[in-house]
Structures are given as structure tokens and as C-alpha cells.
Design a protein around this motif. Structure first.
Motif, mmCIF file in Angstrom:
data_model
loop_
_atom_site.group_PDB
_atom_site.id
_atom_site.type_symbol
_atom_site.label_atom_id
_atom_site.label_comp_id
_atom_site.label_asym_id
_atom_site.label_seq_id
_atom_site.Cartn_x
_atom_site.Cartn_y
_atom_site.Cartn_z
ATOM 1 N N THR A 224 -2.637 6.725 0.002
ATOM 2 C CA THR A 224 -1.652 6.688 1.073
ATOM 3 C C THR A 224 -0.809 7.969 1.043
ATOM 4 O O THR A 224 -0.527 8.508 -0.024
ATOM 5 C CB THR A 224 -0.727 5.468 0.903
ATOM 6 O OG1 THR A 224 -1.515 4.276 1.021
ATOM 7 C CG2 THR A 224 0.370 5.443 1.957
ATOM 8 N N ARG B 16 1.450 3.441 10.064
ATOM 9 C CA ARG B 16 2.502 2.420 10.088
ATOM 10 C C ARG B 16 3.857 3.106 9.918
ATOM 11 O O ARG B 16 3.949 4.213 9.382
ATOM 12 C CB ARG B 16 2.321 1.399 8.963
ATOM 13 C CG ARG B 16 1.076 0.530 9.066
ATOM 14 C CD ARG B 16 1.126 -0.600 8.042
ATOM 15 N NE ARG B 16 2.167 -1.586 8.380
ATOM 16 C CZ ARG B 16 2.575 -2.546 7.539
ATOM 17 N NH1 ARG B 16 2.057 -2.620 6.319
ATOM 18 N NH2 ARG B 16 3.500 -3.399 7.917
ATOM 19 N N TYR C 21 -2.243 4.948 5.825
ATOM 20 C CA TYR C 21 -2.871 4.121 4.793
ATOM 21 C C TYR C 21 -4.387 4.084 4.996
ATOM 22 O O TYR C 21 -4.860 3.991 6.135
ATOM 23 C CB TYR C 21 -2.333 2.688 4.869
ATOM 24 C CG TYR C 21 -0.837 2.584 4.794
ATOM 25 C CD1 TYR C 21 -0.207 2.241 3.607
ATOM 26 C CD2 TYR C 21 -0.047 2.836 5.920
ATOM 27 C CE1 TYR C 21 1.185 2.141 3.534
ATOM 28 C CE2 TYR C 21 1.331 2.752 5.857
ATOM 29 C CZ TYR C 21 1.950 2.403 4.664
ATOM 30 O OH TYR C 21 3.318 2.321 4.596
ATOM 31 N N ASP D 268 -0.112 3.306 -2.958
ATOM 32 C CA ASP D 268 -1.540 3.583 -3.176
ATOM 33 C C ASP D 268 -1.740 5.099 -3.267
ATOM 34 O O ASP D 268 -1.165 5.857 -2.482
ATOM 35 C CB ASP D 268 -2.360 3.007 -2.017
ATOM 36 C CG ASP D 268 -3.867 3.098 -2.260
ATOM 37 O OD1 ASP D 268 -4.372 4.232 -2.411
ATOM 38 O OD2 ASP D 268 -4.533 2.055 -2.285
ATOM 39 N N TYR E 122 -7.898 5.772 8.670
ATOM 40 C CA TYR E 122 -6.507 5.652 8.238
ATOM 41 C C TYR E 122 -5.725 4.868 9.287
ATOM 42 O O TYR E 122 -6.001 4.982 10.490
ATOM 43 C CB TYR E 122 -5.857 7.024 8.029
ATOM 44 C CG TYR E 122 -6.037 7.575 6.640
ATOM 45 C CD1 TYR E 122 -5.066 7.382 5.666
ATOM 46 C CD2 TYR E 122 -7.191 8.272 6.288
ATOM 47 C CE1 TYR E 122 -5.228 7.880 4.380
ATOM 48 C CE2 TYR E 122 -7.362 8.774 5.015
ATOM 49 C CZ TYR E 122 -6.375 8.567 4.060
ATOM 50 O OH TYR E 122 -6.545 9.054 2.789
ATOM 51 N N ARG E 123 -4.757 4.113 8.808
ATOM 52 C CA ARG E 123 -3.873 3.375 9.704
ATOM 53 C C ARG E 123 -2.460 3.964 9.641
ATOM 54 O O ARG E 123 -1.934 4.212 8.551
ATOM 55 C CB ARG E 123 -3.813 1.903 9.302
ATOM 56 C CG ARG E 123 -2.854 1.076 10.156
ATOM 57 C CD ARG E 123 -2.697 -0.326 9.623
ATOM 58 N NE ARG E 123 -1.740 -1.082 10.432
ATOM 59 C CZ ARG E 123 -1.334 -2.319 10.145
ATOM 60 N NH1 ARG E 123 -1.792 -2.945 9.071
ATOM 61 N NH2 ARG E 123 -0.459 -2.928 10.931
ATOM 62 N N GLY F 280 0.793 -1.227 0.000
ATOM 63 C CA GLY F 280 0.000 0.000 0.000
ATOM 64 C C GLY F 280 0.821 1.270 0.000
ATOM 65 O O GLY F 280 0.262 2.374 -0.048
ATOM 66 N N GLU G 44 -7.145 2.201 5.592
ATOM 67 C CA GLU G 44 -7.360 0.803 5.995
ATOM 68 C C GLU G 44 -8.324 0.750 7.174
ATOM 69 O O GLU G 44 -8.212 1.527 8.123
ATOM 70 C CB GLU G 44 -6.024 0.155 6.371
ATOM 71 C CG GLU G 44 -6.122 -1.314 6.725
ATOM 72 C CD GLU G 44 -4.772 -1.940 7.010
ATOM 73 O OE1 GLU G 44 -4.728 -2.943 7.738
ATOM 74 O OE2 GLU G 44 -3.747 -1.410 6.506
ATOM 75 N N GLN G 45 -9.278 -0.167 7.118
ATOM 76 C CA GLN G 45 -10.300 -0.289 8.146
ATOM 77 C C GLN G 45 -9.828 -1.180 9.290
ATOM 78 O O GLN G 45 -9.237 -2.238 9.055
ATOM 79 C CB GLN G 45 -11.581 -0.885 7.558
ATOM 80 C CG GLN G 45 -12.249 -0.049 6.484
ATOM 81 C CD GLN G 45 -12.835 1.234 7.013
ATOM 82 O OE1 GLN G 45 -12.424 2.320 6.628
ATOM 83 N NE2 GLN G 45 -13.813 1.109 7.894
ATOM 84 N N GLU G 46 -10.094 -0.741 10.517
ATOM 85 C CA GLU G 46 -9.967 -1.603 11.694
ATOM 86 C C GLU G 46 -11.381 -2.073 12.039
ATOM 87 O O GLU G 46 -12.256 -1.265 12.343
ATOM 88 C CB GLU G 46 -9.341 -0.827 12.853
ATOM 89 C CG GLU G 46 -9.531 -1.427 14.233
ATOM 90 C CD GLU G 46 -9.102 -2.877 14.353
ATOM 91 O OE1 GLU G 46 -9.878 -3.664 14.944
ATOM 92 O OE2 GLU G 46 -8.010 -3.236 13.849
#
Length: 385
Positions: free
Chosen positions: A279, A313, A297, A276, A310-311, A273, A299-301
């Protein structure tokens, strides 16, 4: 507290290598990364002027943006303007700027923002506008009087030492009773008003000054005001050392490798990602050296109900730069970017040892501790935006 910082001249427009006045304006917000909105209306929203604003303020600890009345960000101008901590008005044609503001209701919005604590600032046209009246070259042929917004009582003349005609014209208008008593400010001088009263005069140049000009019975008196020279104890002030900005994914790999994945191949530092289009990656530079990174990113939790998440990292800070609040500044910058993208929440898998740090940033633990092989115990932590 209501604040206005009116510059006779200077700042990034006139002193791109000396941003001391611009930094002073940011400091008054008392926020790590204040959101500052540039209004280039008086220049006709000149693209070159807007670029110079971003070139300068992207090098300062803030989140810069601008408003063009010729390329509107949307219909709700009030919501857009009041989202910021500071408004910074550029120079140009004062009369035309005020006419456009009144047509679009910007004058009313700025009054509301001022009452709610947004710091108002600017130079030249961007300083005249806050007073009852001022000396302007808006008419093209000779200096004349322009009516301002009246947020500050009295009149104003910028460029007091920079343009030979300004001082005598200001004196003449006051002497004839055409405008009230007021303040003249040299290039490189800023008048800082708090709740309508002059708090102080700040300068970026050692010989810049400001003056209180009064007319009594046809006689003009001019009182030189005391100043604080911002560069006196630090000549390099205004040449900022910290830059926070978006960076390409590949710019994060070396630090990910050094801080997060030492001993592993560089390929282990390339995350799914990274490229992406949604991102984004943030870097913090000190004196042109990358010292802190974070990647965000879409991204679903699954344990969170918010739809747009958003995540985080790859958050890493060089060991030599830890404990200085750099990571929190990166997060503040990223949160503003996520809000602009419509995000409702962000989350991360936090090492258990880092939980207190993320809690200070406003995140909360979600669920129980879990173990990531070869890395160690973690918690999911999240923050609602």
C-alpha cells in the motif's frame, strides 16, 4: 517539436534556493506532472548529487527519477529513458560521460527521444553535450575542446562569467578555426532551442547573459543576446509551494477525519491494509500544509480482468483548496507510481456526485449504482493503465 534547454550553470546544482530555471524546464512539457529523468553520468553517478536532485525536484510539480550507468535499472535502457518527458543532464566530466553514453548506446537513445519530442536539458557538461563541440575542463590540466553529440549546430562554452579562463579560451578556439561559431552562457543563463533554432535566453539571475560568438578573418565578434529574467515579476519564483510525495498512513488520518468522517471516532479513519507493505499513500502540500490525500491498496475488483490492480480509498481535499486541480495532480503522480509497480488498472468506489470528476480523470463506470449505508449512492469506476 524538438527542444533543448542548455544552461551555462545554475539550476539545483548551483542555486538550490532558486529553482527558476528548473521550473522553466518543467513548464515546457505542458504537463501537470512531467516525468523528468536525471542523468548524473558526468559526476560518476555521485550519490550526493543524485540526492540533491531529488531534494530539489521532489519539491517541484513533477515525477523525478534517475539513471545510473553503474547501477542499471535493467537491460532495456531505451524503454526506460523514453518513458520520460524530460531528460536533465548534470555537470562533471563531459568527455568521460560521452564515452560511457556511446558504450551503452545512450547517445543513440537520446537522439531518438529528441526526435520524438522528449525535452533535453542540462548544465555544464549537460549543456556542452548537445552541441557539435565545446570548451571543457575534462582533461584536468587546462581547458580544451570536446566533441559533442551535434544535436545543435555550433559550439558552446558554459560558465562564461563564472570561470575566468572560459571566455578567452572559447574566443581562441573559434579564432583559430578549431571549433565553429557558437554560444557562451553565463552561470544562471539558459539557451532554449526549438527545432534547432534559438528561441530565447532565460536567466535566474538579473545580470546573467548569453552571447553569440563568431570568428571572421581572424577577428572575434561577440553579440550579447536579449534575455528574459524569470524572477523579474516574482522574486520568490523558484521557491516552489507545492510538494507531492509518499507519506505514512498515519499522516492521512486527521484529514480523513475532517473531510470524510466528521463526527465519527478517529479509529474509523484507520483502514484495513493501511500498513500493508504494498500500500502507498500520497500527500500534496502547499507551503508545508497538507491539503490533499489519497491511498492506494493492492486489491482486486472482481468485475475487472486485469490481474494487478490497485484500489483508491480515502481521497480527500480540504474545502478551501478544491477546484484548483490539486486532486488531478495527485492522481497523475499515483498513476506513475502504480505503473512502476506493474499495475494494469486501478479502481474506486466513487460517490455518485463525484462521477463527473472521475470521468475527467479517465475513469469509467463499471456496473450499476449501489448504496453504502450511512454514506450514500456509489458506482465502481476504473481506469486501465
Amino acid at each position: 517539436m524538438k527542444q533543448i534547454i542548455a544552461m551555462g550553470g545554475g539550476g539545483f546544482s548551483m542555486e538550490p534556493d532558486n529553482l527558476a530555471l528548473d521550473q522553466y524546464i518543467l513548464d515546457q512539457s505542458q504537463k501537470a506532472l512531467p516525468k523528468i529523468l536525471f542523468l548524473p553520468t558526468a559526476s560518476g553517478d555521485a550519490e550526493g548529487y543524485i540526492k540533491r536532485f531529488y531534494d530539489s525536484f521532489n519539491s517541484l510539480p513533477c515525477i523525478p527519477s534517475h539513471l545510473s550507468l553503474f547501477k542499471l535499472p535493467g537491460r532495456d535502457l531505451e524503454r526506460f529513458i523514453l518513458h520520460h518527458d524530460i531528460v536533465y543532464v548534470g555537470g562533471g566530466n563531459t568527455k568521460s560521460m560521452l564515452a560511457l553514453w556511446r558504450e551503452w548506446g545512450v547517445d543513440r537513445i537520446l537522439r531518438k527521444g529528441y526526435e520524438e519530442g522528449i525535452i533535453l536539458s542540462g548544465l555544464s557538461a549537460g549543456s556542452i553535450c548537445w552541441f557539435e563541440s565545446g570548451v571543457t575542463d575534462s582533461f584536468g590540466d587546462e581547458l580544451d575542446i570536446v566533441k559533442g553529440l551535434g544535436f545543435i549546430q555550433g559550439s558552446h562554452s558554459p560558465h562564461y562569467d563564472g570561470e575566468a579562463e572560459r571566455r578567452p579560451a572559447f574566443h581562441s578556439f573559434i579564432e583559430r578555426g578549431l571549433i565553429p561559431d557558437g554560444y557562451g552562457a553565463d552561470d544562471g543563463a539558459a539557451l532554449h532551442f526549438v527545432d534547432g533554432a534559438l528561441k530565447g535566453v532565460l536567466t535566474s539571475r538579473p545580470h546573467a547573459s548569453a552571447y553569440k560568438v563568431e570568428g571572421r578573418d581572424g577577428i572575434i565578434s561577440e553579440t550579447k543576446l536579449g534575455i528574459t529574467y524569470l524572477n523579474e515579476h516574482n522574486p520568490s519564483k523558484g521557491r516552489p509551494s507545492m510538494i507531492i510525495k509518499e507519506i505514512p498512513a498515519k499522516a492521512t488520518y486527521e484529514m480523513r477525519h475532517e473531510v470524510l468522517r466528521p463526527g465519527q471516532p478517529l479509529e474509523a479513519c484507520i483502514y484495513e491494509g493501511d500498513e500493508d507493505e504494498r500500500t502507498f499513500h500520497i500527500g500534496v502540500y502547499l507551503q508545508d500544509r497538507l491539503v490533499c490525500i489519497g491511498s492506494f491498496y493492492p486489491e482486486q475488483e472482481k468485475s475487472l480482468s486485469q490481474q494487478n490492480q490497485y484500489r483508491l480509498r480515502g481521497m480527500a481535499t480540504l474545502e478551501s483548496e478544491r477546484g484548483k486541480g490539486i486532486g488531478s495532480k495527485l492522481i497523475a503522480f499515483a498513476e506513475s507510481a502504480m505503473k512502476d509497480k506493474g499495475a494494469e488498472a486501478w479502481w474506486c468506489n466513487a460517490r455518485t456526485t463525484a462521477v463527473p470528476y472521475y470521468e475527467k480523470l479517465g475513469l469509467q463506470k463499471v456496473g450499476d449504482e449501489f448504496h453504502i449505508p450511512e454514506i450514500g449512492p456509489h458506482y465502481v469506476m476504473c481506469k486501465i493503465l
